[in-house]
Design an enzyme around this catalytic site. Structure first.
Site, short mmCIF file in Angstrom:
data_model
loop_
_atom_site.label_atom_id
_atom_site.label_comp_id
_atom_site.label_asym_id
_atom_site.label_seq_id
_atom_site.Cartn_x
_atom_site.Cartn_y
_atom_site.Cartn_z
N LYS A 150 0.87 -1.17 0.00
CA LYS A 150 0.00 0.00 0.00
C LYS A 150 0.91 1.22 0.00
CE LYS A 150 -3.80 -2.38 0.26
NZ LYS A 150 -4.97 -2.32 -0.60
N LYS A 152 -2.14 1.55 -2.80
CA LYS A 152 -2.50 0.64 -3.90
C LYS A 152 -1.73 0.94 -5.17
CE LYS A 152 -7.46 0.10 -2.90
NZ LYS A 152 -8.17 -1.12 -3.24
N LYS A 176 1.78 -9.58 -3.43
CA LYS A 176 0.58 -9.55 -4.28
C LYS A 176 0.41 -8.14 -4.81
CE LYS A 176 -4.40 -9.49 -3.69
NZ LYS A 176 -4.38 -8.06 -4.00
N ASP A 178 -1.96 -4.99 -6.18
CA ASP A 178 -3.33 -4.56 -5.94
C ASP A 178 -4.12 -4.69 -7.23
OD1 ASP A 178 -5.34 -3.69 -4.17
OD2 ASP A 178 -3.80 -2.57 -3.09
N GLU A 179 -5.45 -4.72 -7.08
CA GLU A 179 -6.30 -5.00 -8.25
C GLU A 179 -6.16 -3.94 -9.34
OE1 GLU A 179 -7.36 -4.47 -5.18
OE2 GLU A 179 -8.45 -2.57 -5.24
N HIS A 268 -8.45 -12.46 -8.10
CA HIS A 268 -8.97 -11.32 -7.36
C HIS A 268 -10.37 -11.07 -7.87
CE1 HIS A 268 -9.43 -7.42 -5.56
NE2 HIS A 268 -8.29 -7.57 -4.92
N ARG A 269 -11.31 -10.78 -6.95
CA ARG A 269 -12.72 -10.71 -7.37
C ARG A 269 -13.28 -9.30 -7.43
NH1 ARG A 269 -16.18 -12.42 -1.97
NH2 ARG A 269 -15.00 -11.11 -0.55
N HIS A 301 -10.40 -14.95 -3.51
CA HIS A 301 -10.80 -14.17 -2.34
C HIS A 301 -12.22 -14.57 -1.93
CE1 HIS A 301 -7.75 -10.73 -2.47
NE2 HIS A 301 -7.37 -11.57 -3.43
N SER A 352 -8.99 -11.68 3.05
CA SER A 352 -8.31 -10.40 2.82
C SER A 352 -9.30 -9.26 2.94
CB SER A 352 -7.73 -10.43 1.40
OG SER A 352 -7.31 -9.16 0.97
N GLY A 353 -8.78 -8.11 3.30
CA GLY A 353 -9.62 -6.90 3.33
C GLY A 353 -9.80 -6.38 4.74
N GLY A 376 -2.69 -6.02 3.75
CA GLY A 376 -2.04 -4.87 3.11
C GLY A 376 -1.73 -3.84 4.18
C1 CAP Z 1 -6.82 -5.60 0.76
C2 CAP Z 1 -7.10 -5.33 -0.69
C3 CAP Z 1 -7.90 -6.42 -1.41
C4 CAP Z 1 -9.28 -6.72 -0.83
C5 CAP Z 1 -10.24 -7.30 -1.84
C6 CAP Z 1 -7.82 -4.00 -0.90
O1 CAP Z 1 -6.06 -4.61 1.35
O2 CAP Z 1 -5.88 -5.22 -1.37
O3 CAP Z 1 -8.04 -5.98 -2.72
O4 CAP Z 1 -9.13 -7.61 0.21
O5 CAP Z 1 -11.44 -7.65 -1.27
O6 CAP Z 1 -7.52 -3.36 -1.92
O7 CAP Z 1 -8.72 -3.69 -0.14
P1 CAP Z 1 -6.00 -4.42 2.94
P2 CAP Z 1 -11.92 -9.17 -1.10
O8 CAP Z 1 -5.37 -5.66 3.49
O9 CAP Z 1 -5.15 -3.20 3.17
O10 CAP Z 1 -7.40 -4.21 3.43
O11 CAP Z 1 -10.80 -9.92 -0.48
O12 CAP Z 1 -13.13 -9.09 -0.23
O13 CAP Z 1 -12.21 -9.65 -2.47
MG MG Z 2 -6.71 -4.65 -3.23
#
Ligand code: CAP
Ligand code: MG
Length: 429
Positions: A150, A152, A176, A178-179, A268-269, A301, A352-353, A376
């Site tokens: 982070k 992102k 990993k 980020d999306e 990643h979803r 995820h 995650s999240g 993250g």
């Molecule tokens: C987590 C994350 C993931 C989410 C996706 C974010 O970061 O990188 O993309 O977990 O959601 O961008 O939020 P943090 P899910 O660890 O800093 O929260 O797993 O529900 O698909």
């Molecule tokens: Mg993410």
């Protein structure tokens, strides 16, 4: 109207090769439930708004039939002939296509699809699953851990590489992306994969552990395949794909490519909540996860229950069961159909999240050890930086696996102590 009722047959018994779909349905005002379910079965198979002079008996024979309804729920059976084997886009255009926009229906949610053996066997499924990945990573029992740098996006390649290197050295197994990090000017894919490979070799030497990287290859399909090859050339076992923004066809093509390259896919979803957040309309995450298992991702995820994003405890646990077990029992309360996966490999659940070390024991209690825990902010927000954040996460896992409370363990583990002093066991909102 009568042509729709031909698609309702409450005496019909699905054959073993049929696909069965469970929908939640709310008819529009003035439309009877029977007509509404007939319309859904018709439009998603081979019916339309009027009678047809072209309808022959061999065509009628393979129509979908709504065969059971209970309150707002209806089960529709689809003969296997309606489908092109091995094609998720074709399946979606049928059972998740025009029907969501019918005027005669106010709300429609696709809750689950029961796949038959013949249909399942037309897909590859995961190449590795939990056993294959544990073997490759040489991690026998503990949950595997990943981190997404982070912020992102915005870190330059050099800054990004330093963050993942520090995290690897601190103890995470997987870096990993980020999306929304793919190949922007500040961090081009080519530069990132090259720098990360060098950092990985160095981190592996220092730690004596295997390290890998869910590097985001999401792009226009040909470019995505090019990036996948590049990741392979740099000896990364994994690639990451934003499966829903890339689309089912892109994911299927990627799966074919990774078969030849012997690579694993981290799914990643991002975008899933546009389908599944509304409990009255759209499509469940359980269904999205089943489609992903069919195509053959190795990780997906599934949520956290405790973290920053929506997803109830029941939902997250149901998705986990669906992707790791061979036989799923029906659970009408949770809108889950029976499913036999006919030996298709399992998918590793990724939690995650909004997680941080203080929540790790709860996550393991909820989901067990055969998971990837991804942090993250919970690593890079550590008061002393990413390396110490990663150490704190490993310590939290060690504490839990040894049956020691985080508080006690933190007495001799300063990194964990600092993490707990910042976040405690709070649940982010
Ligand atoms: C987590 C994350 C993931 C989410 C996706 C974010 O970061 O990188 O993309 O977990 O959601 O961008 O939020 P943090 P899910 O660890 O800093 O929260 O797993 O529900 O698909
Ligand atoms: Mg993410």
């Amino acid at each position: 109207m009568s042509q729709y009722l031909d698609f309702v047959d409450l005496k019909y018994k699905p054959s073993s090769s049929d696909l069965v779909v469970l929908f939640r349905i709310e008819p529009a005002k003035g439309i009877s439930k029977r007509e509404a379910i007939g319309r859904v079965a018709a439009e998603s198979s081979n019916g339309t708004w009027t009678t047809l002079s072209t309808l022959k008996s061999h065509i009628r024979k393979i129509r979908a039939r709504a065969f059971e309804f209970d309150g707002n729920y209806v089960k529709v059976a689809y003969p296997i002939e309606l489908f092109e084997l091995g094609s998720i886009p074709q399946l979606m255009s049928s059972v998740a296509g025009n029907i969501f926009g019918m005027k005669a229906i106010n709300n429609l949610r696709l809750e689950d699809i029961q796949f038959s053996k013949e249909y399942i066997k037309s897909f590859r499924g995961p190449q590795y699953g939990i056993e294959g990945i544990r073997k490759y990573m040489k991690i026998k029992e503990r949950p595997m851990i990943a981190t997404v740098p982070k912020p992102k996006v915005g870190l330059t390649t050099k800054e990004h590489t330093k963050v993942i290197f520090d995290s690897w050295v601190g103890g995470v197994d997987f870096a990993k992306d980020d999306e929304n990090l793919t190949s922007q000017n500040f961090n081009k894919f080519e530069n990132r994969v090259k720098a990360a490979a060098k950092a990985r070799d160095h981190a592996e030497k220092i730690t004596g552990e295997k390290k890998d990287y869910f590097i985001n290859v999401s792009a226009e399909t040909k470019e995505m395949l090019r990036r996948t090859k590049l990741a392979n050339e740099y000896d990364f076992k994994y690639v990451m794909c934003d499966i829903l923004t890339v689309g089912w066809s892109g994911l299927q093509t990627l799966r074919e490519e990774t078969q030849d390259l012997k690579q694993a896919i981290h799914a990643h979803r991002a975008f899933h909540a546009a389908f599944d957040r509304n409990l009255k309309h759209g499509m469940s995450m359980l269904t999205l996860a089943k489609l992903s298992r069919l195509i053959g991702v190795d990780n997906i995820h599934i949520g956290t229950v405790l973290g920053k994003l929506v997803g109830t405890k029941e939902e997250v646990i149901d998705i986990e069961k669906e992707i790791v077990n061979q036989k799923i029992k029906t659970n009408p309360k949770e809108n889950i159909l029976e499913q036999n996966w006919y030996n298709m490999r399992d998918v590793i659940p990724v939690s995650s999240g909004g997680l941080h070390p203080g929540l790790v024991p709860n996550i393991i209690d909820l989901l067990g050890k055969d998971i990837v825990i991804q942090l993250g902010g919970g690593i890079h927000g550590h008061p002393k930086g990413s390396k110490y954040g990663a150490m704190a996460l490993r310590q939290a896992i060690d504490a839990k696996l040894n049956g020691i409370s985080l508080e006690n363990y933190s007495k001799n583990n300063h990194e964990l102590k600092l993490a707990l002093s910042k976040w405690g066991t709070s649940k982010p909102v």
